[in-house]
Design an enzyme around this catalytic site. Structure first.
Site, PDB file in Angstrom:
ATOM      1  N   ASP A  35       0.826  -1.207   0.000  1.00  0.00           N
ATOM      2  CA  ASP A  35       0.000   0.000   0.000  1.00  0.00           C
ATOM      3  C   ASP A  35       0.860   1.256   0.000  1.00  0.00           C
ATOM      4  O   ASP A  35       0.544   2.251  -0.650  1.00  0.00           O
ATOM      5  CB  ASP A  35      -0.919   0.020   1.233  1.00  0.00           C
ATOM      6  CG  ASP A  35      -1.971  -1.071   1.142  1.00  0.00           C
ATOM      7  OD1 ASP A  35      -2.165  -1.615   0.028  1.00  0.00           O
ATOM      8  OD2 ASP A  35      -2.574  -1.397   2.184  1.00  0.00           O
ATOM      9  N   ILE A  81     -16.507 -23.968 -29.699  1.00  0.00           N
ATOM     10  CA  ILE A  81     -16.157 -25.362 -29.968  1.00  0.00           C
ATOM     11  C   ILE A  81     -17.384 -26.238 -29.870  1.00  0.00           C
ATOM     12  O   ILE A  81     -18.351 -25.911 -29.184  1.00  0.00           O
ATOM     13  CB  ILE A  81     -15.068 -25.910 -29.011  1.00  0.00           C
ATOM     14  CG1 ILE A  81     -15.151 -25.237 -27.649  1.00  0.00           C
ATOM     15  CG2 ILE A  81     -13.707 -25.781 -29.623  1.00  0.00           C
ATOM     16  CD1 ILE A  81     -14.134 -25.759 -26.681  1.00  0.00           C
ATOM     17  N   GLU A 115      -8.025 -29.705 -20.896  1.00  0.00           N
ATOM     18  CA  GLU A 115      -8.186 -28.509 -20.056  1.00  0.00           C
ATOM     19  C   GLU A 115      -9.553 -28.523 -19.400  1.00  0.00           C
ATOM     20  O   GLU A 115     -10.400 -29.320 -19.743  1.00  0.00           O
ATOM     21  CB  GLU A 115      -8.114 -27.238 -20.936  1.00  0.00           C
ATOM     22  CG  GLU A 115      -6.834 -27.118 -21.699  1.00  0.00           C
ATOM     23  CD  GLU A 115      -6.904 -26.050 -22.802  1.00  0.00           C
ATOM     24  OE1 GLU A 115      -7.806 -25.200 -22.768  1.00  0.00           O
ATOM     25  OE2 GLU A 115      -6.051 -26.110 -23.677  1.00  0.00           O
ATOM     26  N   LYS A 117     -13.198 -26.670 -18.744  1.00  0.00           N
ATOM     27  CA  LYS A 117     -14.074 -25.729 -19.435  1.00  0.00           C
ATOM     28  C   LYS A 117     -14.595 -24.764 -18.373  1.00  0.00           C
ATOM     29  O   LYS A 117     -15.480 -25.103 -17.583  1.00  0.00           O
ATOM     30  CB  LYS A 117     -15.223 -26.454 -20.130  1.00  0.00           C
ATOM     31  CG  LYS A 117     -16.039 -25.534 -21.011  1.00  0.00           C
ATOM     32  CD  LYS A 117     -16.974 -26.302 -21.915  1.00  0.00           C
ATOM     33  CE  LYS A 117     -17.646 -25.399 -22.925  1.00  0.00           C
ATOM     34  NZ  LYS A 117     -18.375 -24.283 -22.351  1.00  0.00           N
ATOM     35  N   LYS A 291      -8.090 -30.716 -26.814  1.00  0.00           N
ATOM     36  CA  LYS A 291      -7.614 -30.064 -28.029  1.00  0.00           C
ATOM     37  C   LYS A 291      -6.453 -30.867 -28.602  1.00  0.00           C
ATOM     38  O   LYS A 291      -5.558 -31.269 -27.837  1.00  0.00           O
ATOM     39  CB  LYS A 291      -7.127 -28.644 -27.718  1.00  0.00           C
ATOM     40  CG  LYS A 291      -8.226 -27.718 -27.213  1.00  0.00           C
ATOM     41  CD  LYS A 291      -7.674 -26.392 -26.731  1.00  0.00           C
ATOM     42  CE  LYS A 291      -8.801 -25.559 -26.133  1.00  0.00           C
ATOM     43  NZ  LYS A 291      -8.317 -24.364 -25.439  1.00  0.00           N
ATOM     44  N   CYS A 433     -39.691 -25.795  16.529  1.00  0.00           N
ATOM     45  CA  CYS A 433     -40.943 -26.168  17.173  1.00  0.00           C
ATOM     46  C   CYS A 433     -40.589 -26.631  18.579  1.00  0.00           C
ATOM     47  O   CYS A 433     -39.660 -27.422  18.767  1.00  0.00           O
ATOM     48  CB  CYS A 433     -41.596 -27.301  16.387  1.00  0.00           C
ATOM     49  SG  CYS A 433     -42.818 -28.202  17.346  1.00  0.00           S
TER      50      CYS A 433
HETATM   51  S1  IVH Z   1     -11.241 -23.005 -26.595  1.00  0.00           S
HETATM   52  C1  IVH Z   1     -11.565 -22.263 -31.050  1.00  0.00           C
HETATM   53  N1  IVH Z   1     -10.854 -23.673 -24.085  1.00  0.00           N
HETATM   54  O1  IVH Z   1     -16.281 -22.400 -23.884  1.00  0.00           O
HETATM   55  C2  IVH Z   1     -11.564 -22.667 -29.631  1.00  0.00           C
HETATM   56  N2  IVH Z   1     -12.872 -22.559 -24.638  1.00  0.00           N
HETATM   57  O2  IVH Z   1     -17.228 -22.646 -27.219  1.00  0.00           O
HETATM   58  C3  IVH Z   1     -12.053 -21.603 -28.745  1.00  0.00           C
HETATM   59  N3  IVH Z   1     -14.323 -22.092 -22.690  1.00  0.00           N
HETATM   60  O3  IVH Z   1     -17.429 -19.627 -24.750  1.00  0.00           O
HETATM   61  C4  IVH Z   1     -12.425 -21.987 -27.376  1.00  0.00           C
HETATM   62  N4  IVH Z   1     -13.005 -22.995 -21.183  1.00  0.00           N
HETATM   63  O4  IVH Z   1     -15.197 -19.146 -23.630  1.00  0.00           O
HETATM   64  C5  IVH Z   1     -11.696 -23.095 -24.972  1.00  0.00           C
HETATM   65  N5  IVH Z   1     -10.337 -24.296 -21.891  1.00  0.00           N
HETATM   66  C6  IVH Z   1     -11.167 -23.709 -22.782  1.00  0.00           C
HETATM   67  C7  IVH Z   1     -12.392 -23.137 -22.384  1.00  0.00           C
HETATM   68  C8  IVH Z   1     -13.234 -22.579 -23.349  1.00  0.00           C
HETATM   69  C9  IVH Z   1     -14.146 -22.358 -21.398  1.00  0.00           C
HETATM   70  C10 IVH Z   1     -15.520 -21.432 -23.244  1.00  0.00           C
HETATM   71  C11 IVH Z   1     -15.241 -20.383 -24.254  1.00  0.00           C
HETATM   72  C12 IVH Z   1     -16.403 -20.456 -25.194  1.00  0.00           C
HETATM   73  C13 IVH Z   1     -16.862 -21.867 -25.032  1.00  0.00           C
HETATM   74  C14 IVH Z   1     -16.370 -22.706 -26.203  1.00  0.00           C
END
Ligand code: IVH
Length: 680
Positions: A35, A81, A115, A117, A291, A433
Site C-alpha cells: 500500500d 467449440i 483442459e 471448461k 484439443k 418447534c
Molecule cells: S477453446 C476455437 N478452451 O467455452 C476454440 N474454450 O465454445 C475456442 N471455454 O465460450 C475456445 N473454457 O469461452 C476453450 N479451456 C477452454 C475453455 C473454453 C471455457 C468457453 C469459451 C467459449 C466456449 C467454447
C-alpha cells in the site's frame, strides 16, 4: 533518482508483487508495504500527470463511467467449440476417431491437451509490444464490445507482459468469479440488504458489462488464458501446451489443471478425475475441453461450420436448472428445526431428478421471495441438498400474489404439524418447534433416527412404517417401540404376518447394543456418533454421563461447551430420564466399564510441552501418545509444566524451561519413557 525513473521502478515493483500475490498466490511483501509503494506511485503521478500511462498499476481501480460499450471487430474471429453432453467413454472415442479419419496419415496415437471448461465469459486481450491495449468480449464471434476499463480491474491480468515484445499478441481466455469471491460478495450484499448475484457466471458477466468501472472493481474477477487470437512478431511454439506454457512465462494466469494425454483412453481418465474433483475446485467449471496438441495437425484438421475439428468440449451434467414451484411447505426436522421447502416440477439436475429444494430458513425465503408458480433456478452440486438459488423474474409475466409464501407461519405462527409454539432464538437462523416428542413430525424423525443403522439398528423399520405407527398413535414415545407386539403389527394395513414377525425379531435383537449406540440413538442435539463414542469411552457408564456436570464433560477430549451444555440440558429433563429408564426396563442393555476417567494413567495430572523438531516422530504423534497416557500437552512453558521435550532447533521454550528449572528431555529420553509406559 528523478520522478521518471522512480515511477518506472515503482510500476515494475508493484506489478511484480501483484503477480506474486494474485497469480502465484505467494505474497512477497506485507500488504501495508504494498500500500505504501502504491500511494507513493499515486502521488508521483498526481504531481506529474504527463507521466501517467494506462499500464500503471494505479489504473486498475477504474476510471470514469461509460455511456455504453464500443463495438470492435475481432482481427481473428472468436469461434466456439463443439460441445457434447455424451460424456461416456464413447464420446472421447468418437472424437478421437473423427480426428484420425480427417487426417491423411494419423500418428499411432494422437496427443491431446486436456483442459477445464471454465464457466465464465470469453475475453480477448490484445497486447501490443507487451502492453495491454484492448480487451473485448466475444459478442457474436465477429464483433465484440470494448470492455478494457473493466478488464483492467482484474488483478491477475498483467497490464504489461513479462519478456514479451511481440508486435501483436492476442490472448483468449475466460474471465470468471471464484466461488470464494462470489460468496463473500453475496454475504456483504445480504448484510446491506442489497441484491445478490445468482451464480458466479452471472457475476462475471454482469461485472464485465458494468458501465461504472469503480463498481466492477468491487467484484473481484479472475482470468484463465486458454488460446490465442491474432499474433504478429512472435514465433509460435509447435504445440498448444507449448503456447500455454509460454503464456504462463509472460505472466498470464494459466490453469494448472491441464495435462497432455495420448489416445482416447487417457481423455476418459482426465474426464473422470476432473468430474470427481469438480465440487472442490475454487471456481465453477461446466466440463472439460480436449484439443489436438500439435499445431500442424490442428492446421490440417481445420474447421467445420465455424467450429474447429481439432477441439471438443465434454460437458458435465448441469448443476443448475430452471423449473417451476408447485407449492411451498414447512418441514419439521428431528430437532424441531423448521425448514421451508419448495415442491418443484421434477427436473433433472446434477445427475438426478429433483422435486424438493430447500429454501433454508426465514431470512433466505424472504430475500428470495419465491412464490408458487414462479420459475426458479434449482442447484444441486455433489451430494449437497438441492436448493432454490433464486427466482427468474420475467417482466412481462404478472407474479402470482396469492402464491406468496405465507411467512405468517414464521412470524407469530405455530408448528404446522403439532401447533406448538415456535421459537427463533436471537443469533439463530432457524425457527424451532417446541413440541418435542409431542410433535408428530419430530417423533417420526426421532424414531427413524433411533432405529437407524448406526444407532439401535432395527432392521426393517422404515419411513412408511414409522409414519403409519405415529399417525395411528400406536407409538407416542421411543419406549413404545419395544411395546409393539405381533398382533398390533399384523393388524396394520399392508403388513404381512412374515414382515410383522421380522420387525418383532429385529426389535428384540436391537436391545443388545453398546453404550455409544444407545447414547447416539437418543438424538441429543450436537451429540453425533463420534461424540457418543468419546463419551462412552471416557465415562464407561450411562449413569456417569447422566450425572456429569458441564465442567466434568469438558474434560472429555473433543467435547466443547455447546455439546456439554446440550447434554446437561437433555439429562436435566425428567421426561428424558424417564425415557431412558423405560427403555432399560424394557430390556435395552449394553456392557459398561469403569471409564478411563477413573483409571489412573501413568501421566495423569502431568503437563508436557513439546518444542523443536523431533526426528523420528511428528509432533502430533508425540502429542497423542502422551495424551493417551493421560498427560496434558500444552503450548507454552510455565511453572506448572512438568517436562519440556526439546527436539533440534528448540528456541525460546527451551530457554524458558531452563529459566524456570523445569525438567528437560531430549527425544531419546522421551521415546524410551513412552515405550516403557505404554508397556504397562
Ligand atoms: S477453446 C476455437 N478452451 O467455452 C476454440 N474454450 O465454445 C475456442 N471455454 O465460450 C475456445 N473454457 O469461452 C476453450 N479451456 C477452454 C475453455 C473454453 C471455457 C468457453 C469459451 C467459449 C466456449 C467454447
Amino acid at each position: 533518482m528523478d520522478a521518471v525513473q522512480r515511477i518506472a521502478q515503482l510500476r515494475v515493483e508493484l506489478e511484480r508483487h501483484g503477480y506474486n500475490y494474485y497469480v502465484l498466490d505467494n505474497p512477497t511483501i506485507p500488504d501495508a508495504e504494498y500500500d505504501k509503494l502504491f500511494r507513493e506511485l499515486q502521488s508521483l503521478e498526481t504531481q506529474h500527470p504527463a507521466l501517467l500511462t494506462p499500464d500503471s498499476p494505479t489504473q486498475r481501480v477504474g476510471g470514469k463511467v461509460l455511456d455504453g460499450f464500443v463495438s470492435v471487430r475481432h482481427a481473428v474471429p472468436m469461434l466456439s467449440i463443439r460441445t457434447e453432453t455424451d460424456t461416456e467413454s464413447s464420446g472421447a472415442a468418437n472424437f478421437d476417431t473423427r480426428v484420425r479419419n480427417a487426417l491423411d496419415s494419423p500418428p499411432e496415437q494422437i496427443e491431446y491437451n486436456c483442459e477445464l471448461k471454465f464457466d465464465g465469459l470469453a475475453i480477448n486481450l490484445r497486447y501490443e509490444r507487451g502492453l495491454l491495449k484492448q480487451a473485448t468480449t466475444r459478442g457474436d464471434g465477429e464483433t465484440g464490445e470494448d470492455v478494457t476499463q473493466n478488464i483492467r480491474t482484474i488483478k491477475t491480468i498483467p497490464l504489461r507482459l513479462q519478456d514479451c515484445e511481440a508486435e501483436v499478441l492476442e490472448v483468449r481466455g475466460e474471465a470468471y468469479m471464484s466461488r470464494r469471491h462470489f460468496n463473500a460478495y453475496n454475504d456483504k450484499q445480504r448484510e446491506l440488504g442489497l441484491a445478490t448475484l445468482v451464480n458466479p457466471r452471472n457475476g462475471a458477466a454482469g461485472t464485465i458489462r458494468q458501465l461504472d468501472p469503480a463498481l466492477a472493481a468491487k467484484r473481484p474477477l479472475s482470468f484463465f488464458a486458454y488460446g490465442l487470437g491474432e499474433v504478429k512478431g512472435w514465433t509460435l511454439p509447435t504445440t498448444h501446451s507449448g503456447i500455454l506454457d509460454a503464456l504462463a512465462t509472460f505472466g498470464l494466469p494459466v490453469c494448472d489443471e491441464r495435462v497432455v494425454a495420448r489416445g482416447a483412453q487417457e481423455l476418459v481418465c482426465f474426464h473422470q478425475r476432473i468430474a470427481a474433483k469438480r465440487d472442490s475446485l475454487p471456481f465453477d467449471i461446466d466440463g472439460v475441453v480436449y484439443k489436438v496438441n500439435s499445431l500442424a495437425l490442428q492446421a490440417e484438421l481445420g474447421f467445420v461450420s465455424r467450429e474447429p475439428r481439432w477441439a471438443v468440449a465434454h460437458k458435465f451434467p448441469a448443476e443448475e436448472q430452471l423449473t417451476t414451484v408447485r407449492d411451498i411447505e414447512i418441514q419439521v426436522g428431528r430437532t424441531g428445526k423448521l425448514t421451508p421447502v419448495a415442491k418443484l416440477e421434477p427436473v433433472f439436475v446434477g445427475g438426478t431428478t429433483v422435486s424438493n429444494a430447500t429454501l433454508h430458513n426465514e431470512d433466505e425465503t424472504r430475500r428470495k421471495d419465491v412464490r408458487i408458480g414462479d420459475t426458479v433456478i434449482v442447484r444441486r452440486a455433489g451430494d449437497v441438498i438441492p436448493e432454490v438459488v433464486g427466482v427468474v423474474l420475467n417482466a412481462q409475466e404478472e407474479r402470482n400474489e396469492d402464491g406468496r409464501f405465507n411467512l405468517f407461519n414464521f412470524v407469530e405462527g405455530k408448528c404446522p404439524v403439532c401447533h406448538s409454539t415456535i421459537v427463533r432464538e436471537e443469533a439463530e437462523a432457524d425457527w424451532r418447534c417446541t413440541g418435542g416428542l409431542f410433535c408428530a413430525a419430530q417423533r417420526k424423525q426421532a424414531i427413524l433416527h433411533f432405529a437407524g443403522r448406526r444407532a439401535m439398528d432395527v432392521e426393517g423399520l422404515g419411513e412408511k412404517l414409522v409414519e403409519q405407527l405415529v399417525d395411528e398413535n400406536i407409538i407416542r414415545s421411543l419406549p413404545d417401540l419395544y411395546r409393539l407386539d405381533l398382533p398390533t403389527l399384523s393388524a396394520l394395513e399392508r403388513m404381512a404376518d412374515k414382515s410383522a414377525q421380522n420387525i418383532v425379531d429385529a426389535l428384540e435383537k436391537s436391545k443388545h447394543t453398546t453404550l455409544h449406540r444407545f447414547l447416539f440413538s437418543l438424538g441429543i442435539r450436537h451429540v453425533g456418533e463420534t461424540t457418543a463414542k468419546d463419551l462412552a469411552r471416557h465415562f464407561g457408564k450411562l449413569d456417569s454421563i447422566m450425572q456429569a456436570d458441564v465442567e466434568h464433560l469438558l474434560t472429555v477430549p473433543d467435547v466443547g461447551p455447546v455439546v456439554a451444555q446440550s447434554l446437561v440440558e437433555f439429562f436435566h429433563e425428567p421426561h428424558n430420564i424417564e425415557v431412558v429408564q423405560q427403555l432399560r426396563a424394557l430390556g435395552v442393555q449394553w456392557e459398561e466399564h469403569e471409564g478411563i476417567s477413573h483409571q489412573v494413567l501413568p501421566l495423569t495430572g502431568k503437563t508436557y510441552v513439546l518444542t523443536g523438531t523431533l526426528a523420528s516422530l511428528s509432533r502430533d504423534e508425540a502429542k497423542s501418545r502422551l495424551e493417551a497416557l493421560g498427560a496434558k500437552v500444552a503450548g507454552s512453558v510455565s511453572k506448572k509444566t512438568d517436562c519440556v521435550v526439546a527436539g533440534t532447533e528448540a528456541g525460546s521454550k527451551l530457554d524458558k524451561a531452563r529459566e524456570l528449572n523445569v525438567l528437560v528431555w531430549d527425544e531419546a529420553t522421551l521415546l524410551a519413557n513412552l515405550t516403557e509406559w505404554e508397556r504397562t
